[in-house]
Design an enzyme around this catalytic site. Structure first.
Site, PDB file in Angstrom:
ATOM      1  N   TYR A 106      68.325  56.754   6.437  1.00  0.00           N
ATOM      2  CA  TYR A 106      68.605  58.022   7.121  1.00  0.00           C
ATOM      3  C   TYR A 106      67.419  58.480   7.972  1.00  0.00           C
ATOM      4  O   TYR A 106      67.405  59.595   8.470  1.00  0.00           O
ATOM      5  CB  TYR A 106      68.980  59.106   6.103  1.00  0.00           C
ATOM      6  CG  TYR A 106      70.286  58.841   5.386  1.00  0.00           C
ATOM      7  CD1 TYR A 106      71.489  58.861   6.087  1.00  0.00           C
ATOM      8  CD2 TYR A 106      70.316  58.553   4.032  1.00  0.00           C
ATOM      9  CE1 TYR A 106      72.695  58.609   5.443  1.00  0.00           C
ATOM     10  CE2 TYR A 106      71.524  58.307   3.377  1.00  0.00           C
ATOM     11  CZ  TYR A 106      72.704  58.340   4.089  1.00  0.00           C
ATOM     12  OH  TYR A 106      73.897  58.098   3.451  1.00  0.00           O
ATOM     13  N   ASP A 166      71.139  55.657  -6.310  1.00  0.00           N
ATOM     14  CA  ASP A 166      71.084  54.194  -6.461  1.00  0.00           C
ATOM     15  C   ASP A 166      69.672  53.669  -6.701  1.00  0.00           C
ATOM     16  O   ASP A 166      69.480  52.776  -7.510  1.00  0.00           O
ATOM     17  CB  ASP A 166      71.677  53.522  -5.216  1.00  0.00           C
ATOM     18  CG  ASP A 166      73.175  53.701  -5.164  1.00  0.00           C
ATOM     19  OD1 ASP A 166      73.860  53.231  -6.084  1.00  0.00           O
ATOM     20  OD2 ASP A 166      73.665  54.344  -4.209  1.00  0.00           O
ATOM     21  N   HIS A 409      68.404  48.812   6.342  1.00  0.00           N
ATOM     22  CA  HIS A 409      69.803  49.225   6.370  1.00  0.00           C
ATOM     23  C   HIS A 409      69.983  50.620   6.920  1.00  0.00           C
ATOM     24  O   HIS A 409      69.053  51.416   7.014  1.00  0.00           O
ATOM     25  CB  HIS A 409      70.446  49.089   4.995  1.00  0.00           C
ATOM     26  CG  HIS A 409      69.830  49.966   3.951  1.00  0.00           C
ATOM     27  ND1 HIS A 409      69.917  51.330   3.976  1.00  0.00           N
ATOM     28  CD2 HIS A 409      69.102  49.651   2.862  1.00  0.00           C
ATOM     29  CE1 HIS A 409      69.280  51.824   2.940  1.00  0.00           C
ATOM     30  NE2 HIS A 409      68.760  50.835   2.256  1.00  0.00           N
ATOM     31  N   TYR A 490      78.993  62.721   5.969  1.00  0.00           N
ATOM     32  CA  TYR A 490      78.373  63.742   5.106  1.00  0.00           C
ATOM     33  C   TYR A 490      76.873  63.808   5.346  1.00  0.00           C
ATOM     34  O   TYR A 490      76.212  64.760   4.952  1.00  0.00           O
ATOM     35  CB  TYR A 490      78.691  63.464   3.629  1.00  0.00           C
ATOM     36  CG  TYR A 490      77.680  62.614   2.879  1.00  0.00           C
ATOM     37  CD1 TYR A 490      77.658  61.230   3.017  1.00  0.00           C
ATOM     38  CD2 TYR A 490      76.749  63.203   2.023  1.00  0.00           C
ATOM     39  CE1 TYR A 490      76.742  60.464   2.328  1.00  0.00           C
ATOM     40  CE2 TYR A 490      75.831  62.431   1.332  1.00  0.00           C
ATOM     41  CZ  TYR A 490      75.823  61.073   1.482  1.00  0.00           C
ATOM     42  OH  TYR A 490      74.907  60.312   0.800  1.00  0.00           O
ATOM     43  N   ARG A 491      76.316  62.813   6.044  1.00  0.00           N
ATOM     44  CA  ARG A 491      74.871  62.698   6.196  1.00  0.00           C
ATOM     45  C   ARG A 491      74.648  61.594   7.211  1.00  0.00           C
ATOM     46  O   ARG A 491      75.464  60.678   7.312  1.00  0.00           O
ATOM     47  CB  ARG A 491      74.327  62.263   4.838  1.00  0.00           C
ATOM     48  CG  ARG A 491      72.848  62.289   4.630  1.00  0.00           C
ATOM     49  CD  ARG A 491      72.627  61.835   3.191  1.00  0.00           C
ATOM     50  NE  ARG A 491      71.241  61.831   2.789  1.00  0.00           N
ATOM     51  CZ  ARG A 491      70.793  61.306   1.660  1.00  0.00           C
ATOM     52  NH1 ARG A 491      71.629  60.749   0.815  1.00  0.00           N
ATOM     53  NH2 ARG A 491      69.528  61.343   1.342  1.00  0.00           N
TER      54      ARG A 491
END
Ligand code: ADP
Length: 547
Positions: A106, A166, A409, A490-491
């Protein structure tokens, strides 16, 4: 690898010349001490998850040197944060707060605006301030990771669980205000926070919830971690995924320890997912599914072994279904299409009753198979799930990154109702566009109840510029096509914040106008994290910063 950097360093904040910047840094050094400010003028090093940089995005999706800070500052207290904010207002230098900066996928530690000063809150403000066994709650500072909170709870000997996501190295507070999720019954992190202390862009300090009512003789309010609201409007929400304040303390609820039993159910056909989701919904709504379970595509059974893609397939194109299945056949899951990971909680009798219903319902999918952890080999991923789902932080999920050389990622994470038909629309968009742009598709549904977070993890080689370009194009198209069908994220990563924010445009961008009104009122100089969540202060709006 460290890459030499061009041009005069550090890069400067927008509209600030080098003399002014140097003068501002000298003043900040006076305020906080030379040891607590560091210029970003050395080679950029990506490091790895546990030794991540606080200078840029370790998982750069644009050029590594693009999203970078000019400097990092390390406050030791709320008062220090106030000083930094007042300093930023004086020099109009944007500051970008991070808790720990392990927000990989992110944007990591990177600021949205190049040359911002990063406020690394976590380096020195890293204490668990309180663990209350009676009300099963704690107060944390920004630098408390899930590992640290876990250890501190263990030390008390109290029968309490934390809820890790996670991977457990991130900040409990940072993940919560970014509205991250975990997998125990307390998996909705923001829903389980209770009370904040916030430094506003003006430098003032605010306490939310019952914390707004002073305790006797200056003590903290006794109900601060017991009741989430104050009197009047509920304001906590505006400090999550925003740029309205810097959170310096946060209360979190802890879950009373209980019995637990994890399981895996496999399903043979690709097209089974709609029926699976229709079975999940009533089970989730009736709380028969005790946690936030995950429905994962079988390709992930290959990826979590930590072996590279090249071990399974020589090509660089998306791995064909037959190849994925031919490998799965020789693995504990067998030749299947989907794996469902769930956990039930409570005393054994309750768990067994729940498991009976779960087995019976999923058995309606022809060829499905139910497995318990002790039926699976010791190195199987399920054992890591067992720990995460019972409050023990883990790192296993990082094994994915071996899929590609220089693996990084990016997440595409839209929300849908827990309905097969909605799931199909999004899943088809994701599958088609991954193929078009040449990526393996790793879909997972995390089911909260009425809604599901669909998480598509794009794994790319960050040394390959063409792959990065394609990953961005893939994201942009998925965001657009999903939004056209009514599904939103959502993000998202820093560089997609503008696009995603604009998809929430009902009423001619009514929500964004509301956010901008708040932003301009709280931060008239536009110093706090400009552009975060797509919210630009007046000073920056319409000046070409939006992406
Ligand atoms: P983590 O360590 O969990 O990865 P980060 O520190 O990277 O979390 O936080 C995620 C994002 O949330 C950051 O990029 C930042 O924009 C925002 N953020 C984190 N901590 C704070 C804070 N204490 N106050 C305001 N915003 C924050």
């Amino acid at each position: 690898p460290s890459v030499p950097r061009d041009g005069e360093l550090p890069v400067l904040p927008p509209d600030v010349d080098r003399d002014t910047f140097n003068k501002a840094v000298a003043e900040l050094t006076e305020l906080l001490g030379a040891e607590n400010i560091e210029l970003n003028d050395k080679p950029l090093v990506d490091g790895w998850y546990m030794e991540h940089p606080n200078t840029h995005d370790a998982f750069h999706i644009v050029q590594q040197s693009e999203l970078v800070s000019s400097a990092t500052v390390y406050p030791g207290s709320t008062e220090d944060v106030q000083k930094i904010v007042r300093w930023a207002n004086k020099y109009l230098i944007p500051v970008f707060p991070i808790s720990m900066g392990r927000n990989l996928g992110y944007g990591g530690a990177a600021p949205r605006v190049r040359g911002s000063v990063i406020i690394d809150l976590g380096r020195r403000m890293n204490k668990v301030l309180k663990i209350d066994g009676n009300s099963a709650s704690c107060i944390v500072e920004p630098g408390v990771s899930y590992f640290k909170l876990y250890e501190e709870v263990q030390k008390t000997g109290l029968p309490l669980w934390i809820d890790p996501p996670d991977v457990g190295g991130g900040s409990v507070l940072g993940n919560c205000i970014d509205r991250g999720v975990g997998y125990t019954p307390y998996g909705d992190h923001f829903a389980n926070h209770c009370g904040m202390e916030v430094v506003l862009p003006s430098g003032e300090v605010l306490r939310t919830g019952m914390g707004a009512l002073p305790g006797k003789n200056g003590a903290d309010n006794p109900s601060w971690q017991a009741f989430q609201h104050a009197y009047g409007p509920s304001v906590d929400g505006i400090f999550s995924q925003s740029n309205f304040g810097i959170v310096t303390k946060m209360g979190m609820w802890l879950m009373p320890e209980t019995g637990h039993q994890s399981y895996m159910i496999t399903f043979p056909r690709d097209e089974d997912f709609e029926q699976i989701i229709e079975i999940i919904r009533p089970l989730a709504l009736n709380r028969i599914l005790g946690n936030i379970p995950q429905l994962r595509n079988v390709i992930q059974e290959l990826a979590v072994t930590g072996k590279p893609k090249s071990f399974f397939y020589p090509g660089n194109d998306p791995m064909p279904r037959e190849v994925i299945r031919s490998h799965a056949k020789n693995m504990p899951c067998g030749d299947v299409a989907w794996c469902f990971y769930g956990t039930v909680y409570g005393p054994e009798e309750t768990r067994n009753m729940q498991l009976d219903i779960i087995r019976r319902e999923f058995a309606k999918v022809p060829g499905s198979k139910f497995m318990l952890p002790d039926e699976l080999p010791a190195d199987h991923y399920i054992h890591s799930r067992v720990r995460v789902c019972s409050g023990t932080p883990e790192l296993r999920e990082l094994d994915w990154l071996n899929w590609k050389p220089n693996g990084a990622h990016l997440f595409f994470a839209p929300i849908t109702p827990t309905k097969g038909a909605d799931a199909r629309v999004v899943h088809e968009i994701v599958t088609r566009l991954h193929k078009k742009w040449g990526f393996d598709s790793f879909p997972t549904w995390c089911v909260a109840g009425r809604e599901m977070h669909y998480i598509a993890n794009i794994v790319y080689d960050r040394a390959d510029d063409d792959e990065k370009r394609r990953a961005i194009a893939l994201m942009r198209e998925m965001v657009k096509e999903a939004a056209d069908e009514g599904y939103g994220e959502y993000r998202t990563h820093l560089i997609f914040m503008d696009q995603v924010a604009r998809t929430y445009g009902w009423g001619d961008q009514a929500l964004m106008r509301f956010n901008e009104t708040i932003k301009d009122a709280l931060d008239p100089n536009g110093i706090l994290a400009p552009g975060r969540a797509g919210i630009w202060p007046k000073r920056f709006r319409g000046k070409g910063y939006e992406l």
